[in-house]
Design a protein around this motif. Structure first.
Motif, mmCIF file in Angstrom:
data_model
loop_
_atom_site.group_PDB
_atom_site.id
_atom_site.type_symbol
_atom_site.label_atom_id
_atom_site.label_comp_id
_atom_site.label_asym_id
_atom_site.label_seq_id
_atom_site.Cartn_x
_atom_site.Cartn_y
_atom_site.Cartn_z
ATOM 1 N N TRP A 1 0.832 -1.198 0.000
ATOM 2 C CA TRP A 1 0.000 0.000 0.000
ATOM 3 C C TRP A 1 0.865 1.246 0.000
ATOM 4 O O TRP A 1 2.026 1.219 0.398
ATOM 5 C CB TRP A 1 -0.964 0.010 1.187
ATOM 6 C CG TRP A 1 -0.336 0.146 2.552
ATOM 7 C CD1 TRP A 1 0.078 -0.870 3.363
ATOM 8 C CD2 TRP A 1 -0.070 1.362 3.276
ATOM 9 N NE1 TRP A 1 0.597 -0.382 4.539
ATOM 10 C CE2 TRP A 1 0.518 0.978 4.512
ATOM 11 C CE3 TRP A 1 -0.253 2.702 2.989
ATOM 12 C CZ2 TRP A 1 0.906 1.924 5.460
ATOM 13 C CZ3 TRP A 1 0.137 3.659 3.943
ATOM 14 C CH2 TRP A 1 0.704 3.246 5.153
ATOM 15 N N ILE A 2 0.261 2.332 -0.483
ATOM 16 C CA ILE A 2 0.910 3.642 -0.461
ATOM 17 C C ILE A 2 -0.053 4.652 0.147
ATOM 18 O O ILE A 2 -1.267 4.478 0.105
ATOM 19 C CB ILE A 2 1.339 4.106 -1.865
ATOM 20 C CG1 ILE A 2 0.117 4.211 -2.791
ATOM 21 C CG2 ILE A 2 2.387 3.171 -2.445
ATOM 22 C CD1 ILE A 2 0.402 4.922 -4.101
ATOM 23 N N GLY A 3 0.496 5.720 0.691
ATOM 24 C CA GLY A 3 -0.331 6.783 1.259
ATOM 25 C C GLY A 3 0.331 7.400 2.468
ATOM 26 O O GLY A 3 1.297 6.848 3.019
ATOM 27 N N ILE A 4 -0.182 8.536 2.898
ATOM 28 C CA ILE A 4 0.319 9.226 4.090
ATOM 29 C C ILE A 4 -0.865 9.721 4.916
ATOM 30 O O ILE A 4 -1.977 9.842 4.423
ATOM 31 C CB ILE A 4 1.235 10.413 3.722
ATOM 32 C CG1 ILE A 4 0.493 11.404 2.810
ATOM 33 C CG2 ILE A 4 2.514 9.925 3.076
ATOM 34 C CD1 ILE A 4 1.319 12.648 2.470
ATOM 35 N N GLY A 5 -0.595 9.995 6.181
ATOM 36 C CA GLY A 5 -1.635 10.491 7.078
ATOM 37 C C GLY A 5 -2.010 11.923 6.759
ATOM 38 O O GLY A 5 -1.133 12.754 6.502
ATOM 39 N N ARG A 6 -3.284 12.205 6.808
ATOM 40 C CA ARG A 6 -3.761 13.538 6.422
ATOM 41 C C ARG A 6 -3.421 14.607 7.458
ATOM 42 O O ARG A 6 -3.429 15.804 7.142
ATOM 43 C CB ARG A 6 -5.272 13.500 6.207
ATOM 44 C CG ARG A 6 -6.087 13.321 7.477
ATOM 45 C CD ARG A 6 -7.558 13.136 7.207
ATOM 46 N NE ARG A 6 -8.337 13.111 8.451
ATOM 47 C CZ ARG A 6 -9.626 12.812 8.522
ATOM 48 N NH1 ARG A 6 -10.290 12.508 7.424
ATOM 49 N NH2 ARG A 6 -10.260 12.833 9.683
ATOM 50 N N ASP A 7 -3.120 14.204 8.715
ATOM 51 C CA ASP A 7 -2.904 15.188 9.772
ATOM 52 C C ASP A 7 -1.502 15.781 9.770
ATOM 53 O O ASP A 7 -1.313 16.945 10.155
ATOM 54 C CB ASP A 7 -3.182 14.565 11.140
ATOM 55 C CG ASP A 7 -4.662 14.265 11.353
ATOM 56 O OD1 ASP A 7 -5.479 14.670 10.495
ATOM 57 O OD2 ASP A 7 -4.997 13.620 12.366
ATOM 58 N N GLY B 1 1.079 14.499 7.178
ATOM 59 C CA GLY B 1 1.809 14.130 5.980
ATOM 60 C C GLY B 1 2.760 12.972 6.200
ATOM 61 O O GLY B 1 3.589 12.660 5.339
ATOM 62 N N LYS B 2 2.622 12.300 7.326
ATOM 63 C CA LYS B 2 3.474 11.148 7.648
ATOM 64 C C LYS B 2 2.582 9.974 8.045
ATOM 65 O O LYS B 2 2.033 9.301 7.185
ATOM 66 C CB LYS B 2 4.470 11.509 8.750
ATOM 67 C CG LYS B 2 5.438 12.620 8.338
ATOM 68 C CD LYS B 2 6.335 13.030 9.499
ATOM 69 C CE LYS B 2 7.254 14.180 9.096
ATOM 70 N NZ LYS B 2 8.103 14.637 10.235
ATOM 71 N N GLN B 3 2.421 9.760 9.334
ATOM 72 C CA GLN B 3 1.631 8.619 9.790
ATOM 73 C C GLN B 3 0.387 9.004 10.581
ATOM 74 O O GLN B 3 -0.458 8.143 10.859
ATOM 75 C CB GLN B 3 2.502 7.697 10.654
ATOM 76 C CG GLN B 3 3.661 7.072 9.910
ATOM 77 C CD GLN B 3 4.499 6.149 10.796
ATOM 78 O OE1 GLN B 3 4.178 5.931 11.969
ATOM 79 N NE2 GLN B 3 5.571 5.608 10.244
ATOM 80 N N ALA B 4 0.259 10.269 10.937
ATOM 81 C CA ALA B 4 -0.832 10.685 11.815
ATOM 82 C C ALA B 4 -2.141 10.899 11.064
ATOM 83 O O ALA B 4 -2.152 11.482 9.976
ATOM 84 C CB ALA B 4 -0.460 11.963 12.561
#
Length: 281
Positions: free
Chosen positions: A86-92, A94-97
């Motif tokens: 999977w790919i993607g980042i956390g919206r809060d 830009g990392k994991q949050a």
């Protein structure tokens, strides 16, 4: 005569092989964030994610967009989805949050040529809320290539705001502009939880330019007997589709479904997965 029949049989087999080789099973699935209160009602994440994984594996999704999952949830799914990445980042941050709009794909079938993320806002390169949105919203995208055939396509996945009316309209305009900018004239797929159904003006905006069409409309065979949002209830009447899969003219859509699978009288998420089976041209 035998030689003619043999030739016809070889042609049919070759055609069938090519058809199967060019097939894609695309899905969008809001898997519901890990809400501790859900456990009190028997819908806890630890109980749900193994079922979600089994559903994905049984239906053999090739590439699918997810919504709401947080980093640990994505890792939970990865632990029981061999063969997928999977790919993607956390919206809060830009990392994991925060919640992700992650894209899963079969790692042995596709390679990623490009990938990225942008926020649904006038400021697209860092975490923030756009327009009248209640929360930060993000779109994750990638350009995939089928390893065997070489076919390339772009995939955009998002979760639009549940409150902001203007934010939803502007988010549509933003993604359409990104598709025109990043993938002009190229095969593209646009998935997500749009938080509006097929009767809403924001939905109409997606179709307004003629670049994208709804796989529901394109599919000659449909299985869509329910709302795509179920609120963890199996008896919700209606036909409201708020989870959508849009495609460019490069795809021949064969089937469309809202998969209303249950287990022990429960559902794996408060949304049903939506799947479109198609062939690229």
């Amino acid at each position: 005569m035998k030689k003619i029949l043999y030739t016809i049989l070889i042609c049919l087999l070759a055609s069938s092989f090519t058809f199967a080789q060019n097939q894609l099973k695309i899905a969008t699935y809001n898997v519901r964030y890990d809400n501790k209160d859900d456990s009190l009602k028997g819908n806890g994440w630890k109980d749900r994610y193994p079922v979600i994984a089994q559903l994905i594996q049984f239906n053999d999704f090739d590439v699918f967009g997810t919504q709401e999952a947080k980093f640990h949830q994505l890792n939970n799914l990865m632990s029981v989805l061999p063969g997928y990445k999977w790919i993607g980042i956390g919206r809060d941050d830009g990392k994991q949050a925060g919640e992700h709009s992650a894209i899963f794909y079969k790692a042995d079938k596709f390679k990623i040529l490009k990938q990225g993320n942008f926020w649904l806002s006038t400021i697209t390169n860092r975490p923030n809320k756009g327009w009248d949105a209640a929360l930060p919203r993000i779109c994750t995208w990638a350009q995939f290539q089928d390893i065997k055939t070489g076919f390339k396509f772009y995939f955009f996945n998002l979760h639009m705001d549940h409150v902001g009316v203007q934010a939803r309209k502007e988010s549509v305009h933003l993604v359409l502009a990104k598709i025109k900018e990043m993938a002009p004239g190229q095969a593209s797929i646009f998935t997500g939880d749009f938080n509006v159904d097929q009767r809403n003006e924001s939905y109409a905006e997606v179709l307004s330019t003629g670049i994208l069409k709804d796989t529901y409309d394109l599919a000659p065979i449909k299985y869509a007997q329910s709302n795509s949002f179920n609120a963890f209830k199996v008896d919700q009447p209606g036909d409201a589709r708020i989870d959508h899969i849009f495609v460019t003219k490069d795809f021949d859509v064969r089937r469309y479904a809202i998969l209303t699978n249950t287990y022990h009288g429960k559902v794996p998420s408060d949304h049903y997965p939506v799947v479109a089976i198609m062939n690229y041209k």
